[in-house]
Design a protein around this motif. Structure first.
Motif, mmCIF file in Angstrom:
data_model
loop_
_atom_site.group_PDB
_atom_site.id
_atom_site.type_symbol
_atom_site.label_atom_id
_atom_site.label_comp_id
_atom_site.label_asym_id
_atom_site.label_seq_id
_atom_site.Cartn_x
_atom_site.Cartn_y
_atom_site.Cartn_z
ATOM 1 N N ASP A 43 22.448 21.784 11.698
ATOM 2 C CA ASP A 43 21.367 22.762 11.761
ATOM 3 C C ASP A 43 21.600 23.747 12.900
ATOM 4 O O ASP A 43 22.223 23.432 13.918
ATOM 5 C CB ASP A 43 20.027 22.052 11.979
ATOM 6 N N ARG A 44 21.061 24.949 12.732
ATOM 7 C CA ARG A 44 21.205 25.984 13.744
ATOM 8 C C ARG A 44 20.220 25.752 14.886
ATOM 9 O O ARG A 44 19.093 25.285 14.671
ATOM 10 C CB ARG A 44 20.991 27.375 13.139
ATOM 11 N N VAL A 45 20.675 26.079 16.108
ATOM 12 C CA VAL A 45 19.816 25.974 17.287
ATOM 13 C C VAL A 45 19.907 27.279 18.072
ATOM 14 O O VAL A 45 20.945 27.952 18.077
ATOM 15 C CB VAL A 45 20.217 24.784 18.189
ATOM 16 N N ALA A 46 18.811 27.633 18.746
ATOM 17 C CA ALA A 46 18.788 28.819 19.601
ATOM 18 C C ALA A 46 19.256 28.428 20.993
ATOM 19 O O ALA A 46 18.788 27.432 21.564
ATOM 20 C CB ALA A 46 17.394 29.413 19.654
ATOM 21 N N VAL A 47 20.180 29.215 21.558
ATOM 22 C CA VAL A 47 20.797 28.884 22.840
ATOM 23 C C VAL A 47 20.873 30.131 23.705
ATOM 24 O O VAL A 47 21.231 31.210 23.222
ATOM 25 C CB VAL A 47 22.225 28.323 22.630
ATOM 26 N N VAL A 48 20.520 29.996 24.989
ATOM 27 C CA VAL A 48 20.837 31.016 25.983
ATOM 28 C C VAL A 48 22.169 30.609 26.589
ATOM 29 O O VAL A 48 22.297 29.551 27.192
ATOM 30 C CB VAL A 48 19.749 31.125 27.060
ATOM 31 N N GLN A 49 23.188 31.449 26.422
ATOM 32 C CA GLN A 49 24.580 31.063 26.658
ATOM 33 C C GLN A 49 25.192 31.820 27.836
ATOM 34 O O GLN A 49 25.151 33.058 27.882
ATOM 35 C CB GLN A 49 25.400 31.352 25.393
ATOM 36 N N ASN A 50 25.763 31.086 28.777
ATOM 37 C CA ASN A 50 26.568 31.693 29.830
ATOM 38 C C ASN A 50 27.939 32.060 29.265
ATOM 39 O O ASN A 50 28.501 31.351 28.436
ATOM 40 C CB ASN A 50 26.738 30.717 30.986
ATOM 41 N N ASN A 51 28.499 33.172 29.725
ATOM 42 C CA ASN A 51 29.815 33.630 29.281
ATOM 43 C C ASN A 51 30.715 33.861 30.496
ATOM 44 O O ASN A 51 31.023 34.990 30.862
ATOM 45 C CB ASN A 51 29.699 34.915 28.463
ATOM 46 N N SER A 52 31.088 32.771 31.160
ATOM 47 C CA SER A 52 32.006 32.824 32.309
ATOM 48 C C SER A 52 31.527 33.780 33.396
ATOM 49 O O SER A 52 32.278 34.632 33.870
ATOM 50 C CB SER A 52 33.422 33.199 31.861
ATOM 51 N N SER A 53 30.274 33.642 33.805
ATOM 52 C CA SER A 53 29.783 34.425 34.937
ATOM 53 C C SER A 53 30.435 33.909 36.212
ATOM 54 O O SER A 53 30.832 32.743 36.298
ATOM 55 C CB SER A 53 28.258 34.319 35.036
ATOM 56 N N ARG A 54 30.561 34.802 37.193
ATOM 57 C CA ARG A 54 31.234 34.398 38.424
ATOM 58 C C ARG A 54 30.788 35.242 39.613
ATOM 59 O O ARG A 54 30.256 36.355 39.447
ATOM 60 C CB ARG A 54 32.752 34.486 38.276
ATOM 61 N N LEU A 55 30.998 34.682 40.816
ATOM 62 C CA LEU A 55 30.709 35.359 42.079
ATOM 63 C C LEU A 55 31.932 35.213 42.963
ATOM 64 O O LEU A 55 32.471 34.113 43.106
ATOM 65 C CB LEU A 55 29.498 34.726 42.761
ATOM 66 N N GLY A 56 32.385 36.318 43.560
ATOM 67 C CA GLY A 56 33.608 36.246 44.340
ATOM 68 C C GLY A 56 33.560 37.046 45.630
ATOM 69 O O GLY A 56 32.746 37.965 45.788
ATOM 70 N N PHE A 57 34.434 36.656 46.547
ATOM 71 C CA PHE A 57 34.671 37.397 47.784
ATOM 72 C C PHE A 57 36.169 37.636 47.903
ATOM 73 O O PHE A 57 36.970 36.736 47.625
ATOM 74 C CB PHE A 57 34.212 36.598 49.013
ATOM 75 N N LYS A 58 36.547 38.812 48.311
ATOM 76 C CA LYS A 58 37.949 39.075 48.594
ATOM 77 C C LYS A 58 38.048 39.957 49.831
ATOM 78 O O LYS A 58 37.198 40.822 50.069
ATOM 79 C CB LYS A 58 38.657 39.733 47.412
ATOM 80 N N GLY A 59 39.057 39.694 50.614
ATOM 81 C CA GLY A 59 39.210 40.437 51.851
ATOM 82 C C GLY A 59 40.657 40.765 52.121
ATOM 83 O O GLY A 59 41.566 40.101 51.615
ATOM 84 N N THR A 60 40.879 41.790 52.908
ATOM 85 C CA THR A 60 42.235 42.199 53.256
ATOM 86 C C THR A 60 42.282 42.686 54.694
ATOM 87 O O THR A 60 41.314 43.278 55.197
ATOM 88 C CB THR A 60 42.738 43.309 52.304
ATOM 89 N N GLU A 61 43.390 42.411 55.363
ATOM 90 C CA GLU A 61 43.639 42.904 56.715
ATOM 91 C C GLU A 61 44.983 43.601 56.735
ATOM 92 O O GLU A 61 45.988 43.040 56.298
ATOM 93 C CB GLU A 61 43.649 41.766 57.730
ATOM 94 N N ASP A 62 44.992 44.819 57.190
ATOM 95 C CA ASP A 62 46.226 45.591 57.310
ATOM 96 C C ASP A 62 46.955 45.160 58.578
ATOM 97 O O ASP A 62 46.478 45.372 59.692
ATOM 98 C CB ASP A 62 45.897 47.081 57.354
#
Length: 319
Positions: A43-62
């Protein structure tokens, strides 16, 4: 309040001295859909679906002379519940790495997704960046797939050609062997080519990919061969393939993906094989935000075990 203001002012004056040669960026993606899903013909079911959500930090030093130090941290989260990604005990479950880069390319240490996947299956999945229920369910992740404890070298770009070479340490853990992953990409004009290879012990996989842009149309395809040669595995090899197409018209995108796999290997469909179809529509509200809808279906050959289909509408926002 006055004490807080004084502390803030001191921090503001001190910050330029501490961070004059470095920068840190917060970024991420929230991608959530509402879907009507059916599994194994049920049977079919209703779903609220995550699609690979993400949170990131990136940093660089010259560091001068073209040399840079960089870090990358990326956390996968479930946008439908707010919890960390299921099935992973690591907080930085998508990436946790440090690298030095320069004219020689880059040397990277830590955890990140294998380049062989980005060079092949992910590259042609233009509809939803190979995420959520419409992601490629047939691609062989299980053979030679190791994300953690890696050392990698990334070449500079030579006339459109780039490559990644990585090794993952077994670290003496029982039954854990060293793993290797190789990938190469060529991007020049309308032609985009890629290849990937992964190996862990006697298990291996390799794949090739092509994508061609022709005006409003884009066509892509990949083919992968898996050899899961571990002791006791029967029917250990299989071929996997997928073709995709996109047509753009203003802010609208029309997508179709069709894939198939033989039986065998690490696939959950095992001795049946399977096919997968996805038809999608994206409307780009901006460069960072889109709304979309799709229908996706997985058809396991000669059985309903493994069958899945979903009608979905969703929103994706990059920040």
């Amino acid at each position: 309040m006055k004490k807080i203001a004084i502390v803030a002012a001191i921090a503001a004056f001190a910050a330029p001295a501490a961070f004059a040669q470095s920068s840190v960026t917060l970024w991420g993606r929230i991608n959530t859909s509402v879907e009507s899903q059916s599994t194994d013909g049920g049977d079919r079911v209703a779903v609220v679906q995550n699609n690979s959500s993400r949170l990131g930090f990136k940093g660089t030093e010259d560091l001068g002379g073209g040399l840079k130090a960089q870090f990358l941290l990326e956390h996968g989260l479930n946008s439908d519940t707010g919890a960390a990604t299921k099935g992973s005990s690591a907080f930085w479950n998508r990436e946790a790495a440090v690298q030095l880069s320069g004219s020689f390319g880059a040397v990277k240490l830590g955890r990140w997704t294998n380049g062989s996947y980005f060079a092949t299956a992910d590259y042609i999945s233009m509809h939803n960046h190979d995420t959520g229920t419409s992601s490629d369910a047939l691609y062989a992740f299980g053979t030679g797939w190791r994300e953690a404890n890696k050392v990698g070298y990334f070449t500079p770009n030579y006339a459109g050609f780039t490559a990644e070479i990585t090794a993952s340490a077994g670290e003496g853990a029982p039954g854990v062997e060293r793993a290797f992953d190789l990938s190469a990409n060529y991007d020049m004009g309308p032609i985009h080519l890629g290849a990937g290879y992964g190996k862990e012990g006697d298990n291996s996989q390799y794949a090739i990919r092509g994508l061609y842009e022709m005006g409003a149309f884009t066509f892509g395809a990949y083919w992968q061969y898996e050899d899961h040669a571990s002791k006791g595995v029967k029917n250990s090899t299989r071929n996997i393939g997928r073709v995709s197409a996109m047509y753009t018209m203003g802010a609208s995108e029309f997508h179709v993906n069709v894939g198939g796999t033989e039986s065998g290997g690490t696939a959950g469909f095992n001795n049946h094989g399977a096919k997968q179809y996805t038809f999608g529509y994206n409307y780009n509200l901006s460069k960072r935000t889109k709304v979309y809808g799709f229908y996706t279906a997985i058809d396991a050959n000669d059985t309903k075990k493994g069958d899945f289909d979903s009608f979905a509408v969703g929103v994706r926002h990059n920040f």
